[in-house]
Design a protein around this motif. Sequence first.
Motif, PDB file in Angstrom:
ATOM      1  N   ARG A 100       0.845  -1.194  -0.071  1.00  0.00           N
ATOM      2  CA  ARG A 100      -0.095   0.065   0.086  1.00  0.00           C
ATOM      3  C   ARG A 100       0.877   1.226  -0.094  1.00  0.00           C
ATOM      4  O   ARG A 100       0.566   2.387  -0.371  1.00  0.00           O
ATOM      5  N   ALA A 101       2.113   0.928   0.509  1.00  0.00           N
ATOM      6  CA  ALA A 101       2.995   2.362   0.608  1.00  0.00           C
ATOM      7  C   ALA A 101       4.346   2.006   0.836  1.00  0.00           C
ATOM      8  O   ALA A 101       4.686   0.973   1.369  1.00  0.00           O
ATOM      9  N   LEU A 102       5.198   2.820  -0.010  1.00  0.00           N
ATOM     10  CA  LEU A 102       6.718   2.430   0.409  1.00  0.00           C
ATOM     11  C   LEU A 102       7.411   3.792   0.900  1.00  0.00           C
ATOM     12  O   LEU A 102       6.772   4.856   0.317  1.00  0.00           O
ATOM     13  N   GLY A 103       8.379   3.729   1.471  1.00  0.00           N
ATOM     14  CA  GLY A 103       9.284   4.725   1.636  1.00  0.00           C
ATOM     15  C   GLY A 103      10.561   4.428   1.871  1.00  0.00           C
ATOM     16  O   GLY A 103      10.888   3.725   2.618  1.00  0.00           O
ATOM     17  N   ILE A 104      11.453   5.186   1.139  1.00  0.00           N
ATOM     18  CA  ILE A 104      12.947   4.974   1.463  1.00  0.00           C
ATOM     19  C   ILE A 104      13.685   6.152   1.520  1.00  0.00           C
ATOM     20  O   ILE A 104      13.381   7.436   1.164  1.00  0.00           O
ATOM     21  N   ASP A 105      14.892   6.256   2.200  1.00  0.00           N
ATOM     22  CA  ASP A 105      15.847   7.289   2.445  1.00  0.00           C
ATOM     23  C   ASP A 105      17.262   6.836   2.630  1.00  0.00           C
ATOM     24  O   ASP A 105      17.583   5.915   3.099  1.00  0.00           O
ATOM     25  N   ALA A 106      18.025   7.644   2.029  1.00  0.00           N
ATOM     26  CA  ALA A 106      19.629   7.523   2.279  1.00  0.00           C
ATOM     27  C   ALA A 106      20.260   8.721   2.797  1.00  0.00           C
ATOM     28  O   ALA A 106      19.668   9.990   2.710  1.00  0.00           O
ATOM     29  N   GLU A 107      21.181   8.816   3.655  1.00  0.00           N
ATOM     30  CA  GLU A 107      21.927   9.613   4.422  1.00  0.00           C
ATOM     31  C   GLU A 107      23.270   9.412   4.373  1.00  0.00           C
ATOM     32  O   GLU A 107      23.517   8.098   4.743  1.00  0.00           O
ATOM     33  N   PRO A 108      24.041  10.328   4.336  1.00  0.00           N
ATOM     34  CA  PRO A 108      25.523  10.075   4.750  1.00  0.00           C
ATOM     35  C   PRO A 108      25.788   9.582   6.166  1.00  0.00           C
ATOM     36  O   PRO A 108      25.140  10.121   7.116  1.00  0.00           O
ATOM     37  N   ARG A 143      21.643  10.444  13.006  1.00  0.00           N
ATOM     38  CA  ARG A 143      21.228  10.499  11.498  1.00  0.00           C
ATOM     39  C   ARG A 143      20.543   9.573  11.187  1.00  0.00           C
ATOM     40  O   ARG A 143      19.803   9.486  10.376  1.00  0.00           O
ATOM     41  N   LEU A 144      20.664   8.181  11.802  1.00  0.00           N
ATOM     42  CA  LEU A 144      19.863   7.270  11.348  1.00  0.00           C
ATOM     43  C   LEU A 144      18.320   7.484  11.724  1.00  0.00           C
ATOM     44  O   LEU A 144      17.520   7.168  10.967  1.00  0.00           O
ATOM     45  N   PHE A 173      14.272   1.913  17.929  1.00  0.00           N
ATOM     46  CA  PHE A 173      15.441   1.040  17.082  1.00  0.00           C
ATOM     47  C   PHE A 173      15.395  -0.361  17.997  1.00  0.00           C
ATOM     48  O   PHE A 173      15.660  -0.415  19.100  1.00  0.00           O
ATOM     49  N   GLU A 174      15.532  -1.546  17.192  1.00  0.00           N
ATOM     50  CA  GLU A 174      16.022  -2.749  17.585  1.00  0.00           C
ATOM     51  C   GLU A 174      17.371  -3.008  16.863  1.00  0.00           C
ATOM     52  O   GLU A 174      17.311  -3.621  15.959  1.00  0.00           O
ATOM     53  N   PRO A 175      18.520  -2.731  17.564  1.00  0.00           N
ATOM     54  CA  PRO A 175      19.992  -2.925  16.772  1.00  0.00           C
ATOM     55  C   PRO A 175      20.184  -4.330  16.520  1.00  0.00           C
ATOM     56  O   PRO A 175      20.687  -4.352  15.348  1.00  0.00           O
ATOM     57  N   ALA A 176      20.120  -5.061  17.089  1.00  0.00           N
ATOM     58  CA  ALA A 176      20.151  -6.615  16.810  1.00  0.00           C
ATOM     59  C   ALA A 176      19.644  -7.218  15.623  1.00  0.00           C
ATOM     60  O   ALA A 176      20.041  -7.637  14.705  1.00  0.00           O
ATOM     61  N   ARG A 177      18.066  -6.591  15.387  1.00  0.00           N
ATOM     62  CA  ARG A 177      17.538  -6.853  14.195  1.00  0.00           C
ATOM     63  C   ARG A 177      17.494  -5.821  13.005  1.00  0.00           C
ATOM     64  O   ARG A 177      16.844  -6.166  11.881  1.00  0.00           O
ATOM     65  N   ARG A 178      18.155  -4.824  13.247  1.00  0.00           N
ATOM     66  CA  ARG A 178      18.100  -3.722  12.357  1.00  0.00           C
ATOM     67  C   ARG A 178      16.600  -3.215  11.807  1.00  0.00           C
ATOM     68  O   ARG A 178      16.625  -3.057  10.669  1.00  0.00           O
ATOM     69  N   VAL A 179      15.818  -3.277  12.835  1.00  0.00           N
ATOM     70  CA  VAL A 179      14.559  -2.589  12.473  1.00  0.00           C
ATOM     71  C   VAL A 179      14.156  -1.536  13.476  1.00  0.00           C
ATOM     72  O   VAL A 179      14.970  -1.249  14.495  1.00  0.00           O
ATOM     73  N   PHE A 180      13.093  -0.978  12.782  1.00  0.00           N
ATOM     74  CA  PHE A 180      12.599   0.049  13.745  1.00  0.00           C
ATOM     75  C   PHE A 180      10.999   0.542  13.904  1.00  0.00           C
ATOM     76  O   PHE A 180      10.296  -0.132  12.757  1.00  0.00           O
ATOM     77  N   THR A 181      10.521   0.889  14.630  1.00  0.00           N
ATOM     78  CA  THR A 181       8.873   1.213  14.821  1.00  0.00           C
ATOM     79  C   THR A 181       8.922   2.661  14.878  1.00  0.00           C
ATOM     80  O   THR A 181       9.338   3.449  15.887  1.00  0.00           O
ATOM     81  N   TRP A 203      16.760  -0.908   8.523  1.00  0.00           N
ATOM     82  CA  TRP A 203      17.923  -0.097   8.026  1.00  0.00           C
ATOM     83  C   TRP A 203      19.047  -1.077   7.768  1.00  0.00           C
ATOM     84  O   TRP A 203      19.090  -2.211   8.332  1.00  0.00           O
ATOM     85  N   THR A 204      20.002  -0.364   7.310  1.00  0.00           N
ATOM     86  CA  THR A 204      21.245  -0.890   7.199  1.00  0.00           C
ATOM     87  C   THR A 204      22.127   0.153   6.883  1.00  0.00           C
ATOM     88  O   THR A 204      22.080   1.396   6.452  1.00  0.00           O
ATOM     89  N   LEU A 205      23.483  -0.184   6.943  1.00  0.00           N
ATOM     90  CA  LEU A 205      24.720   0.640   6.852  1.00  0.00           C
ATOM     91  C   LEU A 205      25.739  -0.057   5.800  1.00  0.00           C
ATOM     92  O   LEU A 205      25.954  -1.103   5.802  1.00  0.00           O
ATOM     93  N   TYR A 206      25.771   0.873   4.690  1.00  0.00           N
ATOM     94  CA  TYR A 206      26.534   0.329   3.583  1.00  0.00           C
ATOM     95  C   TYR A 206      27.344   1.202   3.100  1.00  0.00           C
ATOM     96  O   TYR A 206      26.824   2.301   2.513  1.00  0.00           O
TER      97      TYR A 206
END
Length: 222
Positions: A100-108, A143-144, A173-181, A203-206
Amino acid sequence: MIGAILPPGTIAVDTAGDFPEALLFAAERALIRDAVPERRREFATVRVCAHRAQTALGLPVRPLLSGPRGEPEWPAGTVGSVTHCAGYRGVALASATRWRALGIDAEPHRPLPPGTADAVTCAAERQHLRDLAGHHPEVHWDRLLFSAKEAVFKAWSPLTAHPLDFGDARLRFEPARRVFTAGLRIPGPRHDGRALSALTGRWTLYAGLLLTAVALPAAPAR
């Protein structure tokens, strides 16, 4: 890159470089005729990514124009989101029958400018960020959080005419699972029989970038 945190059935196209304006439709080029060079590069590259996403989804390639608030006008029957920052441009696209909806973002991956974190967080979030930094100092959590809220806002925007402010979404945030609510503090649209009160994401760091994504499933047919 961004595809690693998007769900099945979602097309992701991203790049660290730029594509030439010559690849755009004339109607798209007209939208940036008077824009500064950096804006023209961002716009052109995101649009070319969107064209490739349409092809990958099995759609005819059509111009991706802009709505009254500058938002992309996705092809009928699809949902999508775009993001760009220095060294990165990305697009996510999916069928509206699945999502129904998507949202993406990228930050340094670097700290927010001084004072910005206070402007985009509440007291509880600031304490949460301090706790996270104490246990996981390798991540710039301020920043995250900013990026995650941007992804939430992009997913929310097509669902309702009421925009979100930074104080309208409370992040955890749940750091171990790399998810957020994101708990929503204003009434949301109806979804699957009840008012939407939260959005979840990954989320991910790449390669020096923080990438965040939110996906809201389509309500099942009844």
